[in-house]
Write a protein that holds these residues in place. Structure first.
Motif, PDB file in Angstrom:
ATOM      1  N   GLY A  97       0.989  -1.821   0.448  1.00 37.79           N
ATOM      2  CA  GLY A  97      -0.105   0.590   0.243  1.00 37.79           C
ATOM      3  C   GLY A  97       0.289   1.412  -0.051  1.00 37.79           C
ATOM      4  N   ALA A  98       2.257   1.562   0.192  1.00 30.72           N
ATOM      5  CA  ALA A  98       2.743   2.784   0.034  1.00 30.72           C
ATOM      6  C   ALA A  98       2.867   3.258  -1.833  1.00 30.72           C
ATOM      7  N   ASP A  99       2.564   3.883  -1.259  1.00 30.27           N
ATOM      8  CA  ASP A  99       2.440   4.737  -2.755  1.00 30.27           C
ATOM      9  C   ASP A  99       4.443   5.359  -3.577  1.00 30.27           C
ATOM     10  N   ASP A 100       5.163   5.514  -2.642  1.00 26.26           N
ATOM     11  CA  ASP A 100       6.840   5.774  -3.225  1.00 26.26           C
ATOM     12  C   ASP A 100       7.539   5.441  -2.297  1.00 26.26           C
ATOM     13  N   TYR A 101       8.635   4.180  -3.079  1.00 24.78           N
ATOM     14  CA  TYR A 101       9.915   4.247  -1.872  1.00 24.78           C
ATOM     15  C   TYR A 101      10.864   5.289  -1.996  1.00 24.78           C
ATOM     16  N   VAL A 102      12.030   5.834  -0.855  1.00 27.24           N
ATOM     17  CA  VAL A 102      13.141   6.180  -1.481  1.00 27.24           C
ATOM     18  C   VAL A 102      14.398   5.656  -0.244  1.00 27.24           C
ATOM     19  N   THR A 103      15.109   5.333  -1.306  1.00 31.63           N
ATOM     20  CA  THR A 103      16.156   4.994  -0.494  1.00 31.63           C
ATOM     21  C   THR A 103      17.024   6.010   0.489  1.00 31.63           C
ATOM     22  N   LYS A 104      17.920   5.569   1.217  1.00 31.03           N
ATOM     23  CA  LYS A 104      19.071   6.457   1.983  1.00 31.03           C
ATOM     24  C   LYS A 104      20.144   6.536   1.639  1.00 31.03           C
ATOM     25  N   PRO A 105      20.767   7.392   1.733  1.00 27.72           N
ATOM     26  CA  PRO A 105      21.041   8.781   1.882  1.00 27.72           C
ATOM     27  C   PRO A 105      20.049   9.166   0.125  1.00 27.72           C
ATOM     28  N   PHE A 106      19.482  10.489   0.833  1.00 23.32           N
ATOM     29  CA  PHE A 106      18.660  11.100  -0.213  1.00 23.32           C
ATOM     30  C   PHE A 106      18.808  12.493  -0.270  1.00 23.32           C
ATOM     31  N   SER A 107      18.603  13.492  -1.215  1.00 20.98           N
ATOM     32  CA  SER A 107      18.413  14.777  -1.505  1.00 20.98           C
ATOM     33  C   SER A 107      17.274  15.157  -0.743  1.00 20.98           C
ATOM     34  N   PRO A 108      17.057  16.251   0.286  1.00 18.99           N
ATOM     35  CA  PRO A 108      15.460  16.557   0.822  1.00 18.99           C
ATOM     36  C   PRO A 108      15.142  17.013  -0.223  1.00 18.99           C
ATOM     37  N   ARG A 109      15.476  17.910  -1.217  1.00 15.77           N
ATOM     38  CA  ARG A 109      14.955  18.268  -2.539  1.00 15.77           C
ATOM     39  C   ARG A 109      14.267  17.184  -3.354  1.00 15.77           C
ATOM     40  N   GLU A 110      15.266  16.222  -2.946  1.00 10.32           N
ATOM     41  CA  GLU A 110      14.177  15.266  -4.351  1.00 10.32           C
ATOM     42  C   GLU A 110      13.110  14.640  -3.264  1.00 10.32           C
ATOM     43  N   MET A 111      12.837  14.714  -2.296  1.00  8.93           N
ATOM     44  CA  MET A 111      12.250  13.456  -1.616  1.00  8.93           C
ATOM     45  C   MET A 111      11.269  15.414  -1.161  1.00  8.93           C
ATOM     46  N   LEU A 112      11.199  16.834  -1.815  1.00 11.19           N
ATOM     47  CA  LEU A 112      10.602  17.069  -1.415  1.00 11.19           C
ATOM     48  C   LEU A 112       9.509  16.998  -2.658  1.00 11.19           C
ATOM     49  N   ALA A 113       9.789  17.313  -3.841  1.00 11.79           N
ATOM     50  CA  ALA A 113       9.395  16.538  -4.973  1.00 11.79           C
ATOM     51  C   ALA A 113       8.315  15.593  -5.563  1.00 11.79           C
ATOM     52  N   ARG A 114       8.903  14.596  -4.722  1.00  6.87           N
ATOM     53  CA  ARG A 114       8.480  13.791  -4.393  1.00  6.87           C
ATOM     54  C   ARG A 114       6.823  13.855  -3.682  1.00  6.87           C
ATOM     55  N   ILE A 115       7.187  14.723  -2.217  1.00 11.41           N
ATOM     56  CA  ILE A 115       6.194  14.200  -1.649  1.00 11.41           C
ATOM     57  C   ILE A 115       4.688  15.393  -2.611  1.00 11.41           C
ATOM     58  N   LYS A 116       5.481  16.334  -2.705  1.00 14.08           N
ATOM     59  CA  LYS A 116       4.490  17.272  -3.898  1.00 14.08           C
ATOM     60  C   LYS A 116       3.582  17.004  -5.085  1.00 14.08           C
ATOM     61  N   LEU A 117       4.638  16.231  -5.441  1.00 20.38           N
ATOM     62  CA  LEU A 117       3.836  14.948  -6.718  1.00 20.38           C
ATOM     63  C   LEU A 117       2.820  13.748  -6.135  1.00 20.38           C
ATOM     64  N   ARG A 118       2.987  13.662  -5.058  1.00 13.03           N
ATOM     65  CA  ARG A 118       2.111  12.217  -4.373  1.00 13.03           C
ATOM     66  C   ARG A 118       1.022  12.926  -3.893  1.00 13.03           C
ATOM     67  N   ILE A 119       0.721  14.000  -2.738  1.00 12.04           N
ATOM     68  CA  ILE A 119      -0.024  15.071  -2.442  1.00 12.04           C
ATOM     69  C   ILE A 119      -0.612  15.492  -4.321  1.00 12.04           C
ATOM     70  N   LYS A 120      -0.297  15.867  -4.908  1.00 10.39           N
ATOM     71  CA  LYS A 120      -0.733  16.415  -5.964  1.00 10.39           C
ATOM     72  C   LYS A 120      -1.891  15.362  -6.662  1.00 10.39           C
ATOM     73  N   ALA A 121      -1.272  14.071  -6.657  1.00  7.48           N
ATOM     74  CA  ALA A 121      -2.065  12.890  -7.308  1.00  7.48           C
ATOM     75  C   ALA A 121      -3.056  12.747  -6.445  1.00  7.48           C
TER      76      ALA A 121
END
Length: 236
Positions: A97-121
């Motif tokens: 049931g997850a919508d996305d999967y991000v591995t550490k280490p990650f770019s906070p900016r990339e994570m923000l972009a993914r968050i915004k994309l999922r919220i918009k969807a």
């Protein structure tokens, strides 16, 4: 704080959480951070949020199991956050049931972009409703008392009917679609005996039609050959 601007973070590493909180707040989001599965679950059971960032490895539980529990009562978008990059973990996370999967280490900016994309969807699009097509209203007849004489008017403009014409039209409208003979209309109009011959009704009908013509309503007085007249509206 709006539910659509709240991002919940369940992550036991404070440095990772603080970096993520910083970029979220800089972009106008509100972050709720919990270091344990129990605290995060308790919050989500009582509150709504726009998205959940969920660490797989938590000190008091497994993120996969927590995701299953959350999915029993919420469809909040979930992005898994983990140090493990095995394909099987990504597949399992998405399947439960997850919508996305991000591995550490990650770019906070990339994570923000993914968050915004999922919220918009997830945010339902406003239904586009076409502007209603204006349908011209069919003029409606009404009657009013003017200078002690009844008359019919359209849009406030009176027809200027005589007393006999009014009585004839009023009778036709009152039994709309029913055919009335000339004799019946003579009775309805209280016509004087000296004027009471059937063809005189035809003259009054002609006068009524003439007064209706400027309003494009003359055809409402219809003729039933051999029987008489009736009031009709096209489409009825």
């Amino acid at each position: 704080m709006s539910d659509q601007s709240t991002v919940v973070i369940i992550e036991d590493e404070s440095a990772i959480a603080e970096n993520l909180i910083h970029v979220l707040e800089m972009d106008g989001y509100h972050a709720e951070w919990f270091a344990t599965a129990g605290e995060g679950l308790a919050f989500l059971e009582r509150n709504s949020a726009a998205l959940l960032v969920l660490d797989v490895g938590l000190p008091d539980g497994n993120g996969f199991e927590l995701c299953k529990t959350i999915r029993e009562f919420s469809d909040i978008p979930i992005i898994f956050l983990t140090a493990r990059s095995d394909e099987i973990d990504r597949v399992v996370g998405l399947e439960i049931g997850a919508d996305d999967y991000v591995t550490k280490p990650f770019s906070p900016r990339e994570m923000l972009a993914r968050i915004k994309l999922r919220i918009k969807a997830k945010t339902p699009m406003k239904e586009h409703k076409p502007e209603p097509v204006a349908v011209p209203e069919q003029p409606q007849l009404s009657h009013d008392l003017v200078a002690q004489n009844f008359d019919y008017g359209v849009g406030g403009q009176m027809l200027g009917l005589t007393a006999v014409e009014f009585k004839i039209l009023d009778k036709l409208i009152s039994v709309s679609s029913n055919v009335l003979s000339r004799e019946q209309l003579m009775v309805a109009a209280d016509m004087a005996p000296e004027a009471a011959y059937e063809r005189n009704i035809d003259t009054h009908i002609k006068a009524i039609r003439h007064k209706l013509k400027p309003f494009e309503m003359s055809e409402r007085i219809c003729t039933k050959r051999g029987f008489g007249y009736f009031y009709c509206i096209k489409g009825e």
